[in-house]
Every structure is written in structure tokens, then in C-alpha cells.
Scaffold this motif. Structure first.
Motif, PDB file in Angstrom:
ATOM      1  N   ILE A  66      79.071  59.298  83.065  1.00  0.00           N
ATOM      2  CA  ILE A  66      78.160  60.532  82.823  1.00  0.00           C
ATOM      3  C   ILE A  66      76.703  59.590  84.247  1.00  0.00           C
ATOM      4  CG2 ILE A  66      76.106  61.728  82.351  1.00  0.00           C
ATOM      5  CD1 ILE A  66      78.210  61.429  79.455  1.00  0.00           C
ATOM      6  N   LEU A  67      76.530  58.450  84.267  1.00  0.00           N
ATOM      7  CA  LEU A  67      75.471  57.432  84.913  1.00  0.00           C
ATOM      8  C   LEU A  67      76.057  56.214  85.283  1.00  0.00           C
ATOM      9  CD1 LEU A  67      73.776  55.279  82.927  1.00  0.00           C
ATOM     10  CD2 LEU A  67      73.333  57.550  82.074  1.00  0.00           C
ATOM     11  N   SER A  68      75.637  55.643  86.325  1.00  0.00           N
ATOM     12  CA  SER A  68      75.775  54.313  86.976  1.00  0.00           C
ATOM     13  C   SER A  68      74.673  53.805  87.179  1.00  0.00           C
ATOM     14  CB  SER A  68      76.693  54.525  88.585  1.00  0.00           C
ATOM     15  OG  SER A  68      75.387  55.367  89.368  1.00  0.00           O
ATOM     16  N   ASN A  69      73.263  53.681  86.365  1.00  0.00           N
ATOM     17  CA  ASN A  69      72.611  53.091  86.635  1.00  0.00           C
ATOM     18  C   ASN A  69      71.828  52.730  85.377  1.00  0.00           C
ATOM     19  OD1 ASN A  69      71.913  55.699  85.988  1.00  0.00           O
ATOM     20  ND2 ASN A  69      69.846  55.185  86.949  1.00  0.00           N
ATOM     21  N   ALA A  70      72.790  52.267  84.359  1.00  0.00           N
ATOM     22  CA  ALA A  70      72.493  51.627  82.764  1.00  0.00           C
ATOM     23  C   ALA A  70      71.789  50.953  82.509  1.00  0.00           C
ATOM     24  CB  ALA A  70      73.746  51.564  81.942  1.00  0.00           C
ATOM     25  N   MET A  71      71.482  49.988  83.360  1.00  0.00           N
ATOM     26  CA  MET A  71      71.412  48.498  83.107  1.00  0.00           C
ATOM     27  C   MET A  71      69.339  49.894  83.560  1.00  0.00           C
ATOM     28  SD  MET A  71      70.503  45.796  81.995  1.00  0.00           S
ATOM     29  CE  MET A  71      69.491  44.434  82.480  1.00  0.00           C
ATOM     30  N   GLU A  72      68.785  49.946  85.001  1.00  0.00           N
ATOM     31  CA  GLU A  72      68.342  50.335  85.140  1.00  0.00           C
ATOM     32  C   GLU A  72      66.958  50.933  84.395  1.00  0.00           C
ATOM     33  OE1 GLU A  72      66.710  53.636  88.290  1.00  0.00           O
ATOM     34  OE2 GLU A  72      68.338  52.266  88.719  1.00  0.00           O
ATOM     35  N   ILE A  73      68.359  52.393  83.122  1.00  0.00           N
ATOM     36  CA  ILE A  73      67.848  52.785  82.453  1.00  0.00           C
ATOM     37  C   ILE A  73      66.943  52.079  81.014  1.00  0.00           C
ATOM     38  CG2 ILE A  73      67.448  54.872  80.891  1.00  0.00           C
ATOM     39  CD1 ILE A  73      69.879  55.443  82.225  1.00  0.00           C
ATOM     40  N   ASN A  74      67.948  50.891  81.180  1.00  0.00           N
ATOM     41  CA  ASN A  74      67.940  49.571  80.103  1.00  0.00           C
ATOM     42  C   ASN A  74      66.179  48.669  80.293  1.00  0.00           C
ATOM     43  OD1 ASN A  74      68.648  47.985  77.810  1.00  0.00           O
ATOM     44  ND2 ASN A  74      67.883  46.872  78.986  1.00  0.00           N
ATOM     45  N   VAL A  75      66.167  48.957  81.324  1.00  0.00           N
ATOM     46  CA  VAL A  75      64.691  47.629  81.781  1.00  0.00           C
ATOM     47  C   VAL A  75      63.316  49.413  80.793  1.00  0.00           C
ATOM     48  CG1 VAL A  75      63.226  46.917  83.677  1.00  0.00           C
ATOM     49  CG2 VAL A  75      65.780  46.798  83.316  1.00  0.00           C
ATOM     50  N   GLN A 104      72.855  43.373  77.545  1.00  0.00           N
ATOM     51  CA  GLN A 104      72.111  43.440  78.670  1.00  0.00           C
ATOM     52  C   GLN A 104      74.513  43.326  80.198  1.00  0.00           C
ATOM     53  OE1 GLN A 104      68.907  41.273  80.081  1.00  0.00           O
ATOM     54  NE2 GLN A 104      68.050  43.120  79.031  1.00  0.00           N
ATOM     55  N   ALA A 105      74.927  42.520  80.136  1.00  0.00           N
ATOM     56  CA  ALA A 105      76.434  42.225  79.858  1.00  0.00           C
ATOM     57  C   ALA A 105      77.095  43.566  80.326  1.00  0.00           C
ATOM     58  CB  ALA A 105      76.704  40.668  79.889  1.00  0.00           C
ATOM     59  N   LEU A 106      77.092  43.887  78.523  1.00  0.00           N
ATOM     60  CA  LEU A 106      77.624  44.806  79.048  1.00  0.00           C
ATOM     61  C   LEU A 106      77.494  46.665  79.820  1.00  0.00           C
ATOM     62  CD1 LEU A 106      80.218  46.287  77.182  1.00  0.00           C
ATOM     63  CD2 LEU A 106      78.615  47.066  75.832  1.00  0.00           C
TER      64      LEU A 106
END
Length: 555
Positions: A66-75, A104-106
Motif C-alpha cells: 500500500i505504501l513504501s515509506n513505512a519508516m518515514e511514517i513511523n518517525v 524499525q528493522a522490520l
């Protein structure tokens, strides 16, 4: 739950179960209710719904993130939560969870897959290929923190390379289990490397190739001529207990220090590959790091120990002159690795506990205290003797009284686990007396001479061997004097231990450890009797409740 939300397959299964309930006589009401509730549960229906959706997407070739910036959203979420952690515990827990390295690694892995960063960027394959040329394959691996070294045989991306003695080419010498090369399935022992990142390795040494790798970032491309016969790695299931300690950085013979696996005496190792006669690949049992390391093989380590012993004997030819013939035989055994497996506790069938140690160290007192905690559980076999009974002694209680001729015949037939002569009379403990206690459901306690271990350590008895070790001379003297311990070397027990007796105890302990330390299951240092007894109780509890490693031949 609304029937409209049920998965059709689960709904049909539930209907079939209800319709055929009478035809299943072994199905109890409890079993039926359990299955019925399971098939109607929200959790199971949700899982099946997710499974079906994934399956449909896969079939339609439309499965995509659905998205490719999960880490960015996490921040961004962490920034929002940081000011609200005081509101309630749920927000605080979520804030802490989203910061955990594994989470975060996931998320980073998810973004990598979503962005398709894992696709290899292979060069275009030429349309015209000369049939006379050798088959060439292009392999790409992502550079990781796997070990790199400057020795003659290099670990590269989970493999080692060397210069072939006949052709002078750079070839794959070894593929490490669990490493990048092994996981790729594209690199095998004997493959010839022609290029690394477009740079020809012809005429170069392994160190030259290493320098190319050290200056490379991200994806590394290898041009390889496959070996005629690929050695596909198959992981073995062998587990061994190490009878020595090993540190790769201190081993001048290791083919690669960084690829070595350090371990301590007593560690259980999973041997995943024994193809090399001198260097095995292994992992520590239970270690989550799936990458294997190099350890010396049994043959190599036996050779090393033999050489060490020969040098030691040359340095001091008189060092072990006091060893008996039996002890000299035991010394010839070279302990390296012993194949082991798990033995689970058997209800009502206890493994005999063998207390080994030098005379005077306190084994019998520890045994006495343990029996006192539960006389109906802990028993020691009644010894045999050829001497006549003393007034008040009952046959079968203090001793089994037999003739000297009978004892000599039984000793000759190997029926005694230990025996000796004192003041013209024979004494001994029979193997049958130990077996009978075990089969009767008792936990058999033994404190024999250490040479009895050869008779006791068998697949039939499966003993648990506890070594009672004396502390240093200073502590030994201080604690024995403080507790007013009586010398066991004095028949009357009317005096304290003298210094010579304490030193003899330590010398005897050193001899026992030299000969048999590799088969001890547990070591108890008897500096303080109360502490040693607590350690004994913990060891007994572990024996009764946990699966333990034993020689594979026992199971």
C-alpha cells in the motif's frame, strides 16, 4: 457473530460437523463444542479472510504494498506520541514499541521490498555467444558486514577464496553455511571468479581481490565460471559437546580468523558441515545467528593434543610417574568432541547421581545431607564385603556379607563397578545393586573412586556426574579450620586436616580433572558446605525437570 461475516468454507465445515456429529462416536461434547467455537471464532475467520485475499492478489498478479515509506511514517508517529506519553500507559507502550530495533528493522525491510531495491541490476547479456567459450554466470550479492580478512584464504560475502595451485586462478574454497553466498544458492565450491565489479582478477592474489571488495559499496557483481561438479551444502544434524576451549584469534593455523567460531569447554555445537578434513563449520546450539563459523575438526584437534602431550612429557618426564596403569590408559583417551543429544526426564526412573572428587573434599557429607531431606527418595547401594559381620551388623543393611571366593569370582566376571582390599578384606559395589535401585524408582546416590567412572558411564545407567572440587589451598585451610572439620585420613576422625593432607587433596583433584573433566555434567566447588549443598539441590532439580545433553549413544 453475524453469519454474513463467516467464511463460506468454514461455514460449510461447521454444517458438515453438525450433520455428522452422531456418526462420530468418539467425539465428546467437549470436543464438539471446542471445534464449533473455533470455527465460529472471529480470529480464525479473520485469518482465513486475509489468506484468501492474499491468495487472490497473488493469482491476479496484483499483490503490491500500500505504501513504501513505512519508516518515514513511523518517525512522524513517534513525533506525535512523544508529547503525549504521560497521558496513559497505552501511548507510552506504543511509543516504546515503535522505537525498538526489531520493529524499525522490520519497517525498513518492508520499505526496501516495497521500493524493489532488492532487484539485481544485471548487465545486458550479449545476444551472440561463442559456443567454444566457457559458460559464465553473473552473480550479484549485497555487501554486508560479513568478515573480510587479509590472509591467504579470504572470506568474501560468506565464502572463502584461494588461488588454485594448478591453474593459478581465483576459486571459491569454502561456502559458509548461513552466509550471503550460501543463501543466494548461486556460488559453490570450485567456482572460478573472473571479475569483481567489472575488474578482471586474472593474475591477482586473494588479497588483491579483498581490496577490490573493501572499496566496493552496495551490490557487488561477480563474473563466475561454474565448477564442473557443484558441491551443494547439506546441513547435518550432528550436535557435539566440546571438550576443550577454542579462540580463533589465538590459532595460527586457522584458514581465516574472522570466519572462526570461538567456544568454551562444555559448549554444545551444531556441526553443519564436515566436508573439510581439517576445518568443520559449526554454530553454537541455540545461537540465532544462522551464519556458521570454522572450528578445528576432530582429527586436527586430536593431532594437536597428541603433539602437546608429547612436548609436555619431554619437558618433564617424571611428571606423571605416579599414575597407575589404569590412569595411564585413561590419559591415552584424547577428548575433543562428543556427539550428544537431548535426554528428557523419565517419570519414576531417575538417573543415578555420581559424586566424584578427591578424598576428604566432602562428597559423603553432601550425600548424607541430601538423603536426610528425603530418605524415601534418595538411596545408596549397600556395598559388599568379604569380612565377617561385626556384632549388631545386619546382612543387607550395613553390608552384603559374602565369602572371599564369591567376591573374587564376581570381580573377575566384571560385576563390580569398584572394589578394593583393606586390612585383608575385600570391599566393593556391584553394578546390579545400582540398577536395582534405579528400577525400584529411587534416585541412586554414589560417591565412588574416580576410576569407577569407566564402569558407570554406560548407556544402561546414564549417570549424572557431579564433580566436587576443592577451593584454593588458602580457602580450603581456612574453611576446614573454621568448621572444625575432622581429617578423613585419620581413622579415628579425632584431629583436623594438616597441610600435607590438604595439599594431597588438591593434587588428587588436579589428577581427576586432568583425566575426567571432559565427562563432568556439573562442578560444585565445596568452599562452604552450605553453599555447596544448595548448588547440589539446584543440580538435582535440573536433572529431574529439564532435558539435558547426553552422549548420543545413550538415546
Amino acid at each position: 457473530m453475524d453469519n454474513l461475516n463467516w467464511d463460506p468454507a468454514l461455514s460449510k465445515l461447521l454444517s458438515a460437523l453438525e450433520a455428522n456429529r452422531a456418526a462420530i462416536p468418539s467425539c465428546t461434547d467437549e470436543d464438539f463444542n471446542y471445534l464449533s467455537e473455533l470455527l465460529q471464532s472471529k480470529e480464525l475467520n479473520a485469518l482465513v479472510h486475509v489468506y484468501n485475499k492474499i491468495l487472490r492478489n497473488l493469482k491476479d498478479d496484483k499483490f503490491c504494498p500500500i505504501l513504501s515509506n513505512a519508516m518515514e511514517i513511523n518517525v512522524e508517529v513517534l513525533n506525535l506520541l512523544s508529547a503525549k506519553t504521560h497521558v496513559n500507559d497505552d501511548i507510552k507502550e506504543l511509543f516504546q514499541t515503535l522505537q525498538k530495533p526489531h520493529v524499525q528493522a522490520l519497517l525498513i525491510s518492508h520499505d526496501t521490498v516495497a521500493q524493489k531495491d532488492y532487484y539485481p541490476r544485471l548487465p545486458d547479456v550479449p545476444m551472440e555467444i561463442d559456443e567454444d567459450e566457457e559458460t559464465v554466470k553473473i552473480v550479484q550479492l549485497v555487501k554486508s558486514d560479513e568478515p573480510l580478512s587479509g590472509s591467504g584464504v579470504e572470506p568474501i560475502m560468506g565464502a572463502t577464496i584461494k588461488t588454485d595451485e594448478q591453474s593459478g586462478k581465483i576459486v571459491i574454497a569454502r561456502v559458509m553455511h548461513g552466509g550471503a553466498a550460501d543463501r543466494s544458492g548461486l556460488i559453490h565450491v570450485g567456482d572460478e571468479i573472473q571479475e569483481v565489479n567489472g575488474i578482471s582478477v586474472e593474475g591477482k592474489t586473494p588479497n588483491d581481490v579483498l581490496k577490490i571488495l573493501q572499496h566496493s559499496e552496495g551490490t557487488i557483481t561477480f563474473k563466475i565460471i561454474p565448477a564442473d561438479s557443484k558441491n551443494i551444502l547439506r546441513e547435518s544434524k550432528v550436535r557435539v559437546r566440546a571438550h576443550f576451549s577454542y579462540k580463533a584469534s589465538e590459532d595460527p593455523e586457522t584458514p581465516c580468523t574472522e570466519a572462526g567460531l570461538d567456544f568454551e569447554k562444555g559448549d554444545v555445537l551444531h556441526i553443519v558441515c564436515q566436508d573439510d578434513a581439517h576445518w568443520w563449520q559449526a554454530r553454537k546450539e541455540g545461537d540465532r545467528n544462522m551464519r556458521a563459523g570454522l572450528i578445528p575438526s576432530r582429527a586436527l584437534q586430536e593431532h594437536r593434543i597428541t603433539v602437546q602431550r608429547q612436548r609436555r612429557e619431554k619437558r618433564d618426564e617424571n611428571e606423571d610417574e605416579s599414575l597407575t596403569e589404569n590412569e595411564d590408559f585413561d590419559r591415552e583417551h584424547i577428548p575433543t568432541y562428543e556427539e550428544v543429544t537431548k535426554l528428557y526426564p523419565r517419570p519414576g526412573l531417575y538417573r543415578p547421581v555420581v559424586l566424584i572428587g578427591p578424598p576428604g573434599v566432602g562428597r559423603n557429607e553432601l550425600k548424607r545431607r541430601l538423603v536426610a531431606t528425603d530418605p524415601e527418595k534418595y538411596r545408596s547401594p549397600v556395598p559388599f564385603t568379604s569380612r565377617p559381620p561385626k556384632p549388631g551388623e545386619i546382612d543387607g543393611k550395613e553390608y552384603n556379607f559374602v565369602s572371599r571366593e564369591q567376591m573374587e569370582a564376581d570381580i573377575g566376571a566384571g560385576r563390580f563397578i569398584e572394589h578394593g582390599e583393606y586390612k585383608g578384606n575385600l570391599y566393593g559395589t556391584s553394578a546390579e545393586s545400582v540398577t536395582s535401585l534405579v528400577e525400584a524408582g529411587y534416585l541412586c546416590l554414589l560417591s565412588p573412586h574416580y576410576q569407577a567412572l569407566k564402569m558407570l558411564r554406560t548407556p544402561q545407567l546414564k549417570p549424572y556426574i557431579l564433580y566436587v572440587q576443592p577451593p584454593s589451598f588458602e580457602v580450603l585451610k581456612e574453611t576446614r579450620n573454621a568448621t572444625k572439620a575432622r581429617s578423613t585420613f585419620d581413622e579415628t576422625n579425632s584431629r583436623a586436616f594438616n597441610d600435607d593432607e590438604l595439599k594431597d587433596m588438591l593434587r588428587s583433584a588436579a589428577r581427576i580433572e586432568y583425566l575426567y573433566s571432559h565427562i563432568f555434567d556439573e562442578t560444585i566447588v565445596n568452599a562452604d558446605l552450605a553453599t555447596a549443598f544448595e548448588h547440589l539441590l539446584v543440580a538435582i532439580h535440573k536433572l529431574e525437570s529439564e532435558p539435558l545433553w547426553v552422549p548420543a549413544s545413550w538415546v
